[in-house]
Design an enzyme around this catalytic site. Structure first.
Site, PDB file in Angstrom:
ATOM      1  N   TYR A  10       0.859  -1.178   0.000  1.00 39.84           N
ATOM      2  CA  TYR A  10       0.000   0.000   0.000  1.00 39.84           C
ATOM      3  C   TYR A  10       0.899   1.232   0.000  1.00 39.84           C
ATOM      4  CZ  TYR A  10      -4.961   1.115   0.476  1.00 39.84           C
ATOM      5  OH  TYR A  10      -6.264   1.471   0.238  1.00 39.84           O
ATOM      6  N   THR A  48      -3.810   6.242 -22.157  1.00 41.02           N
ATOM      7  CA  THR A  48      -3.735   4.905 -21.582  1.00 41.02           C
ATOM      8  C   THR A  48      -2.343   4.363 -21.874  1.00 41.02           C
ATOM      9  OG1 THR A  48      -4.618   3.950 -23.613  1.00 41.02           O
ATOM     10  CG2 THR A  48      -6.192   4.421 -21.853  1.00 41.02           C
TER      11      THR A  48
END
Length: 426
Positions: free
Chosen positions: A47, A219
């Site tokens: 994380y 993208t």
């Protein structure tokens, strides 16, 4: 722990589907083995809310390195001053730009969705159309190219705060300089969504919008041949949303605003395993053979478009400058919908997608067109000599889309050829 055979069998079958068929969806590609390896790495366990050097969790010093490398490589690819590699998708990159630059209800302008624009450029069911006032510009009916005269007229009349260039189904180069001039005239922010042609741009085969636009999004999984995800870039100047233009080269303020719009504005913890895979793909794109690959993508598309037209199909705008083309079926098969054509081709292991064409007489659920692209088949190693062969197969299917025997014959030919082009090393 018991192996989840149900899911892994699905993965096996999807691998087989990709391996045996001809992939012609313009927004799809095949990543390298090392990109796959990075995607499936232990970085998925970490994380890392925040940005390198400014995280909300401890233990991020290692993933900080890979994210920094990803940003540096991306900036090098496009000669940019700023890069954010955290967006989970192109649509989320676009959303972050909207959140950074606009207030709810503000007016912006993008390409008409039925003329090739993207969902996140103003669809009424997307955040862009739900939260903001979308106006559009179109393609010229005679040429099927962007109607820059209309764009200029509407921009001067409506004074949008943001103008978007870019599309999901447009095969021609953009006049970025002309749009930037209009944006400057009315005090608008100019954004380019280069999701489709990003790889061709990185290879220097199409104009680089970072030279013209205030903000560029993309993208990473189409022509750029990376993992699924999005990015945001800026060049050397930016007029911020409060009307003050920062000195050239000084974009620190807007960088912080965009970073905050990504996190915590529109998403939480970054996908560090995906960011590492992005870094790998950017490194691949910096190698000399990437340009060779993109040249083949572009050449394959041009040859394919010519082969379609030789068989009597209409290519929107009369050809292609990039990796894609949009076929209007009505000139050859007026009663055939894109939906039926797509289903028949998929059954023959030729994957494409139905697509509306400009001034379509059918709905988005039926469509009168099909969209084709060459990035994936070029990655498989197919050259220009195979493009007419592919078009022949497509035409054979579309002549009798309900014929199971016809579809089976084409599928067997497709499978034999693709067996000669291995896809995965492991």
């Amino acid at each position: 722990m018991q192996r989840d055979n149900l899911i892994f069998d699905i993965i096996r079958r999807e691998r087989e589907r990709q391996t045996k068929g001809i992939e012609l969806i313009a927004s799809e590609n095949f990543v390298s083995d090392q990109v796959l390896e990075a995607m499936g790495s232990v970085l998925t366990n970490k994380y890392a809310e925040g940005y390198p050097g400014k995280r909300y969790y401890g233990g991020c010093e290692v993933v900080d390195e890979s994210e920094t490398i990803a940003r540096d490589r991306l900036k090098q690819l496009f000669d940019a001053e700023y890069a954010n590699v955290q967006p989970h998708s192109g649509a989320q990159a676009n959303m972050a730009v909207f959140m950074a630059c606009l207030q709810a209800g503000d007016t912006f302008m993008g390409l008409n969705l039925s003329h090739g624009g993207h969902l996140s450029h103003g669809s009424s069911v997307n955040f862009s159309g739900l939260m903001f006032h979308a106006i559009d510009y179109s393609l010229n009916e005679a040429t099927s190219r962007v109607d820059y005269d209309e764009l200029e007229r509407k921009a001067r009349a409506e004074h949008p705060k943001l103008i978007i260039a870019g599309a999901s189904a447009y095969s021609r180069e953009w006049d970025y300089a002309r749009i930037r001039k209009v944006a400057d005239e009315i005090g608008a922010i100019f954004m380019v969504d280069m999701a489709h042609p990003a790889g061709l741009i990185a290879a220097g085969l199409l104009d680089n919008p970072v030279k013209y636009a205030h903000i560029v999004t993309s993208t990473t999984h189409k022509t750029l041949r990376g993992p699924r995800g999005g990015v945001i870039l800026m060049g050397k100047d930016f007029p911020n949303p409060w009307g003050k233009t920062t000195p050239k080269g000084e974009i620190k303020m807007m960088s912080a605003i965009l970073d905050s719009a990504v996190f915590p504005g529109t998403q939480g913890g970054p996908l560090e395993h995906v960011i590492a895979a992005k870094a790998v793909s950017f490194g691949e794109a910096l190698q000399p053979d990437f340009k060779t690959y993109q040249q083949q993508v572009k050449h394959n598309a041009a040859v394919m478009a010519d082969a379609f037209m030789a068989k009597g199909y209409k290519i929107i705008s009369g050809g292609t400058d990039n990796h894609s083309m949009l076929v209007d079926l009505r000139t050859k098969y007026p009663d055939l919908t894109g939906k039926v054509a797509e289903k028949a081709l998929v059954a023959a292991d030729i994957t494409t997608n139905k697509n509306m064409v400009p001034f379509d007489t059918r709905s988005a659920f039926q469509t009168s067109g099909l969209r084709f692209g060459t990035p994936a088949i070029t990655t498989r190693g197919l050259k220009e000599d195979k493009m007419p062969w592919i078009v022949d197969l497509i035409d054979t299917v579309l002549q009798a889309p309900e014929s199971e025997a016809n579809i089976q014959k084409v599928r067997e030919e497709v499978n034999r050829e693709m067996n000669r082009h291995p896809l995965f090393a492991w």
